[in-house]
Design a protein around this motif. Structure first.
Motif, PDB file in Angstrom:
ATOM      1  N   GLU A 189       1.069  -1.709  -0.016  1.00  0.00           N
ATOM      2  CA  GLU A 189       0.159  -0.075   0.136  1.00  0.00           C
ATOM      3  C   GLU A 189       0.849   1.635   0.347  1.00  0.00           C
ATOM      4  N   LYS A 190       2.127   1.214   0.606  1.00  0.00           N
ATOM      5  CA  LYS A 190       2.755   2.410   0.972  1.00  0.00           C
ATOM      6  C   LYS A 190       3.833   2.815  -0.635  1.00  0.00           C
ATOM      7  N   PHE A 191       4.080   2.221  -0.714  1.00  0.00           N
ATOM      8  CA  PHE A 191       4.741   2.127  -2.113  1.00  0.00           C
ATOM      9  C   PHE A 191       3.580   2.388  -3.466  1.00  0.00           C
ATOM     10  N   ASN A 192       2.338   1.451  -2.956  1.00  0.00           N
ATOM     11  CA  ASN A 192       1.613   1.953  -4.314  1.00  0.00           C
ATOM     12  C   ASN A 192       1.909   0.999  -5.272  1.00  0.00           C
ATOM     13  N   ILE A 193       2.297  -0.367  -4.653  1.00  0.00           N
ATOM     14  CA  ILE A 193       2.604  -1.655  -5.942  1.00  0.00           C
ATOM     15  C   ILE A 193       1.939  -2.753  -5.291  1.00  0.00           C
ATOM     16  N   PRO A 194       1.435  -3.824  -6.656  1.00  0.00           N
ATOM     17  CA  PRO A 194       0.389  -4.594  -6.163  1.00  0.00           C
ATOM     18  C   PRO A 194       1.603  -6.291  -5.560  1.00  0.00           C
ATOM     19  N   MET A 195       0.712  -6.629  -4.191  1.00  0.00           N
ATOM     20  CA  MET A 195       1.061  -8.072  -3.752  1.00  0.00           C
ATOM     21  C   MET A 195       0.574  -9.218  -4.635  1.00  0.00           C
ATOM     22  N   VAL A 232      13.496  -9.684  10.053  1.00  0.00           N
ATOM     23  CA  VAL A 232      12.896  -8.529  11.969  1.00  0.00           C
ATOM     24  C   VAL A 232      12.836  -9.351  12.337  1.00  0.00           C
ATOM     25  N   ASN A 233      12.789  -9.044  14.082  1.00  0.00           N
ATOM     26  CA  ASN A 233      11.736  -9.483  14.984  1.00  0.00           C
ATOM     27  C   ASN A 233      10.581  -8.691  14.590  1.00  0.00           C
ATOM     28  N   SER A 234       9.008  -8.743  14.914  1.00  0.00           N
ATOM     29  CA  SER A 234       8.568  -7.651  14.543  1.00  0.00           C
ATOM     30  C   SER A 234       7.331  -7.986  16.046  1.00  0.00           C
ATOM     31  N   SER A 235       7.788  -8.375  16.774  1.00  0.00           N
ATOM     32  CA  SER A 235       6.917  -8.403  18.496  1.00  0.00           C
ATOM     33  C   SER A 235       7.875  -7.193  19.202  1.00  0.00           C
ATOM     34  N   LEU A 236       9.342  -6.166  18.709  1.00  0.00           N
ATOM     35  CA  LEU A 236       9.760  -5.787  19.177  1.00  0.00           C
ATOM     36  C   LEU A 236       8.779  -4.374  19.386  1.00  0.00           C
ATOM     37  N   MET A 237       8.458  -3.896  18.337  1.00  0.00           N
ATOM     38  CA  MET A 237       7.663  -3.279  17.579  1.00  0.00           C
ATOM     39  C   MET A 237       6.339  -3.080  17.687  1.00  0.00           C
ATOM     40  N   GLY A 238       5.847  -4.388  17.193  1.00  0.00           N
ATOM     41  CA  GLY A 238       4.577  -4.653  16.988  1.00  0.00           C
ATOM     42  C   GLY A 238       4.800  -4.604  15.295  1.00  0.00           C
ATOM     43  N   VAL A 239       3.631  -4.920  14.493  1.00  0.00           N
ATOM     44  CA  VAL A 239       2.954  -5.129  13.367  1.00  0.00           C
ATOM     45  C   VAL A 239       3.506  -3.772  12.324  1.00  0.00           C
ATOM     46  N   GLU A 240       2.391  -2.835  13.068  1.00  0.00           N
ATOM     47  CA  GLU A 240       2.668  -1.375  12.063  1.00  0.00           C
ATOM     48  C   GLU A 240       3.913  -1.406  11.932  1.00  0.00           C
ATOM     49  N   ALA A 241       4.261  -0.325  13.096  1.00  0.00           N
ATOM     50  CA  ALA A 241       6.064  -0.090  13.576  1.00  0.00           C
ATOM     51  C   ALA A 241       7.064  -1.077  12.918  1.00  0.00           C
ATOM     52  N   THR A 242       6.917  -1.842  12.943  1.00  0.00           N
ATOM     53  CA  THR A 242       8.118  -2.654  12.125  1.00  0.00           C
ATOM     54  C   THR A 242       7.933  -2.980  10.601  1.00  0.00           C
ATOM     55  N   ALA A 243       6.538  -3.099   9.841  1.00  0.00           N
ATOM     56  CA  ALA A 243       6.785  -2.725   8.672  1.00  0.00           C
ATOM     57  C   ALA A 243       6.366  -0.888   8.228  1.00  0.00           C
ATOM     58  N   GLU A 244       6.552   0.722   9.242  1.00  0.00           N
ATOM     59  CA  GLU A 244       6.336   1.819   8.898  1.00  0.00           C
ATOM     60  C   GLU A 244       8.503   1.762   8.608  1.00  0.00           C
ATOM     61  N   ALA A 245       8.915   0.916  10.049  1.00  0.00           N
ATOM     62  CA  ALA A 245      10.456   1.258   9.890  1.00  0.00           C
ATOM     63  C   ALA A 245      11.064   0.453   8.376  1.00  0.00           C
ATOM     64  N   LEU A 246      10.899  -0.472   7.812  1.00  0.00           N
ATOM     65  CA  LEU A 246      10.819  -1.325   6.916  1.00  0.00           C
ATOM     66  C   LEU A 246      10.176  -0.698   5.846  1.00  0.00           C
ATOM     67  N   TYR A 247       9.483   0.223   5.456  1.00  0.00           N
ATOM     68  CA  TYR A 247       9.250   1.490   4.742  1.00  0.00           C
ATOM     69  C   TYR A 247      10.559   2.131   4.185  1.00  0.00           C
ATOM     70  N   LYS A 248      10.934   3.540   5.624  1.00  0.00           N
ATOM     71  CA  LYS A 248      11.466   3.532   5.232  1.00  0.00           C
ATOM     72  C   LYS A 248      12.806   3.599   4.997  1.00  0.00           C
ATOM     73  N   MET A 249      13.427   2.168   5.861  1.00  0.00           N
ATOM     74  CA  MET A 249      14.823   1.828   5.405  1.00  0.00           C
ATOM     75  C   MET A 249      14.822   2.135   3.831  1.00  0.00           C
ATOM     76  N   ILE A 250      14.062   0.672   3.105  1.00  0.00           N
ATOM     77  CA  ILE A 250      13.397   0.525   1.643  1.00  0.00           C
ATOM     78  C   ILE A 250      13.696   1.719   1.440  1.00  0.00           C
ATOM     79  N   SER A 251      12.281   2.240   1.589  1.00  0.00           N
ATOM     80  CA  SER A 251      12.768   4.234   0.523  1.00  0.00           C
ATOM     81  C   SER A 251      14.107   4.859   0.501  1.00  0.00           C
ATOM     82  N   GLU A 252      14.490   5.136   1.970  1.00  0.00           N
ATOM     83  CA  GLU A 252      16.098   5.285   1.523  1.00  0.00           C
ATOM     84  C   GLU A 252      17.269   4.963   0.446  1.00  0.00           C
ATOM     85  N   PHE A 253      17.038   3.589   0.948  1.00  0.00           N
ATOM     86  CA  PHE A 253      18.357   2.115   0.068  1.00  0.00           C
ATOM     87  C   PHE A 253      17.077   2.889  -1.699  1.00  0.00           C
ATOM     88  N   LEU A 254      16.325   3.001  -1.570  1.00  0.00           N
ATOM     89  CA  LEU A 254      15.536   3.283  -3.419  1.00  0.00           C
ATOM     90  C   LEU A 254      16.678   4.448  -3.669  1.00  0.00           C
TER      91      LEU A 254
END
Length: 199
Positions: A25-31, A172-194
Motif C-alpha cells: 500500500e505504501k509503495f502503491n505496488i501490487p502484492m 526483523v523481529n516484529s514482536s519488538l515494535m509490533g506489526v505496524e511500526a515494523t512495517a513503517e521502519a522497513l518502509y523507511k529503510m527501503i525508501s532510503e535504499f531506493l
C-alpha cells in the motif's frame, strides 16, 4: 524510481503477511500471495480451490521424475508460481511477493530486496489466538504445523535455509515494535535504499 521487488518470508503468526500488505500500500505496488494462483487458474480455466489445496507444500510420497520433470501436483504448482514470479520480474513491474521462495527464485535479480519476519513465540501465539479465536494450545499447534510446512517447502526448493539471515537483506523481529511500526521502519529503510540507488 526504477523497478524494485520486495520478497517477504515469514514465520506463522509474525504478521509478515500484514507487513507485506502495508508495504504494498505504501509503495502503491501490487502484492502477490495466494492470489497468484487465482490469476493462474483464471488464465488456464482451472478451479483455483484445487490449486490452493497443494500450494506451499513440497511433494509427498513417490512421484516419477522424468528428464527433470516431476509428475507431482505440488511440484507443478510450485514451478507455475516460480514462473509467475519470474515473468512479473522480467516484465519490469515493481511488486511485493509473500513466500513462494521468491528470495531464492529471484536471487540474481538486482531489483530484489528480501525480508524475513520472525517473532517471539508468546507474541505470535497471542496474535493467532486473537485472529482465529483459538486457545493457546490450539494456537501453538497451528503455528508449529504451518511453520513446519513452510520450512519443508522452502528448504526443498531453495539453496538457502528458511529463516537463515544470510539469505535475506533484512531480518526483523516484529514482536519488538509490533506489526505496524515494523512495517513503517522497513518502509523507511527501503525508501532510503531506493533513493541511494538513484544517486
Amino acid at each position: 524510481m526504477g523497478q524494485f521487488i520486495i520478497s517477504v518470508g515469514r514465520e506463522y503468526g509474525s504478521g509478515g503477511h500484514e507487513i507485506a500488505s502495508i508495504l504494498s500500500e505504501k509503495f502503491n505496488i501490487p502484492m502477490y500471495d495466494r492470489n497468484m494462483l487465482d490469476q493462474m487458474a483464471e488464465k488456464n480455466g482451472i478451479d483455483s480451490e484445487e490449486l490452493h489445496k497443494h500450494e506451499e507444500m513440497k511433494h509427498q510420497g513417490l512421484h516419477r521424475t522424468v528428464r527433470g520433470h516431476s509428475s507431482s501436483i505440488q511440484d507443478t504448482i510450485a514451478q507455475l508460481q516460480f514462473d509467475f514470479i519470474r515473468n512479473k520480474a522480467a516484465s519490469g513491474e515493481s511488486f511485493v511477493v509473500v513466500g513462494r521462495c521468491a528470495e531464492n527464485v529471484l536471487r540474481d535479480n538486482p531489483a530484489l530486496i528480501s525480508i524475513f519476519v520472525r517473532g517471539d513465540e508468546e507474541a505470535k501465539t497471542e496474535r493467532i489466538c486473537r485472529l482465529y479465536k483459538l486457545n493457546k494450545l490450539e494456537a501453538k499447534a497451528k503455528m508449529f504445523r504451518h511453520d513446519k510446512k513452510r520450512k519443508a517447502y522452502h528448504n526443498y526448493y531453495s539453496k538457502m535455509k528458511w529463516g537463515d539471515s544470510r539469505g535475506y537483506d533484512f531480518c526483523v523481529n516484529s514482536s519488538l515494535m509490533g506489526v505496524e511500526a515494523t512495517a513503517e521502519a522497513l518502509y523507511k529503510m527501503i525508501s532510503e535504499f531506493l533513493k541511494s540507488k538513484e544517486q
